[in-house]
Write an enzyme that holds these catalytic residues in place. Sequence first.
Site, PDB file in Angstrom:
ATOM      1  CE  LYS A 127     -10.147 -22.593  12.897  1.00 55.56           C
ATOM      2  NZ  LYS A 127     -11.179 -22.579  13.872  1.00 55.56           N
ATOM      3  CE1 TYR A 163      -8.295 -20.080  14.943  1.00 59.38           C
ATOM      4  CE2 TYR A 163      -9.408 -20.783  16.841  1.00 59.38           C
ATOM      5  CZ  TYR A 163      -9.549 -20.019  15.566  1.00 59.38           C
ATOM      6  OH  TYR A 163     -10.762 -19.531  15.121  1.00 59.38           O
TER       7      TYR A 163
END
Length: 299
Positions: free
Chosen positions: A167, A139
Amino acid sequence: MTEMTGSRLRGSLTALVTPFRDGAFDEAAFRKFVRWQIEQGSHGLVPTGTTGESPTLTHSEHDRVVEACIDEAGGRVPVVAGAGSNSTAEAVERAQHAERAGADAVLVVTPYYNKPTQAGLYAHFKAVNDAVGIPIIIYNIPPRSVIDMSVETMARLFELKNIAGVKDATAKIDRVSQQRQAMGDSFIQLSGEDATALGYNAHGGHGCISVVANVAPRLCADLQEATLAGDYAKALTLQDRLFPLQTGLFAEANPAPVKYALSRLGHMTDELRLPLVPVTEPTKRIVDDALRHAGLLVD
């Protein structure tokens, strides 16, 4: 990562909120919400991330939210459990728990506040990689973590067994092409920005871990399916319908506007944990107008 797992991490994956009632995790509301998300066509679920208020969950609450999501999903859609921390030891613990609970993958944020170097980022993610046997989604969110993982560091990490994708919440649309060219199409690229998700997929992305999908799961799933099928005319129509939500739900700190919207739709209370507080009256009007524009709220 198995090919089957990778192929399922596509489309609209909802970054789930965590409902509270009287200060406690409202598991009944959460389970009902998970069922509704699946019924509405969400392609995956992501509990205990930023939108799930993970920084203010105790470790036992965090684990319970993950367990409830996995149990309620029942294998119908993949569950990518948030397992991030700026402590490597804690990130390992949360990832190991997610694996034991049956998560399909884990989402691990770049360590925030303590600002590791690129070498530190590599060591952090390698430690999590070595501790589990399920896919890990990096992330990368510089606006919250301050640091930005380079494409070069990401490519090194992708050589490890369990690092599966990213992400990407950098808001740098060119990163999609850079990362795709560095690592190939098997590296899963999921947008972390609802408003740019259409363009993200046009550059070679595979989907979006979506905040807006909490409120409009069917529309977000339809948008993702259209982009992945190359039907950008349909996708643009859906984008225009969703755009006021994509901006309005961030009028104040996430997930406060999202929880207000969900309270308007009857899914849960708008209760948050400090230091987050309920939205102001001007933001309520912005969110209400966005819900009406999307056809989700009829007065």
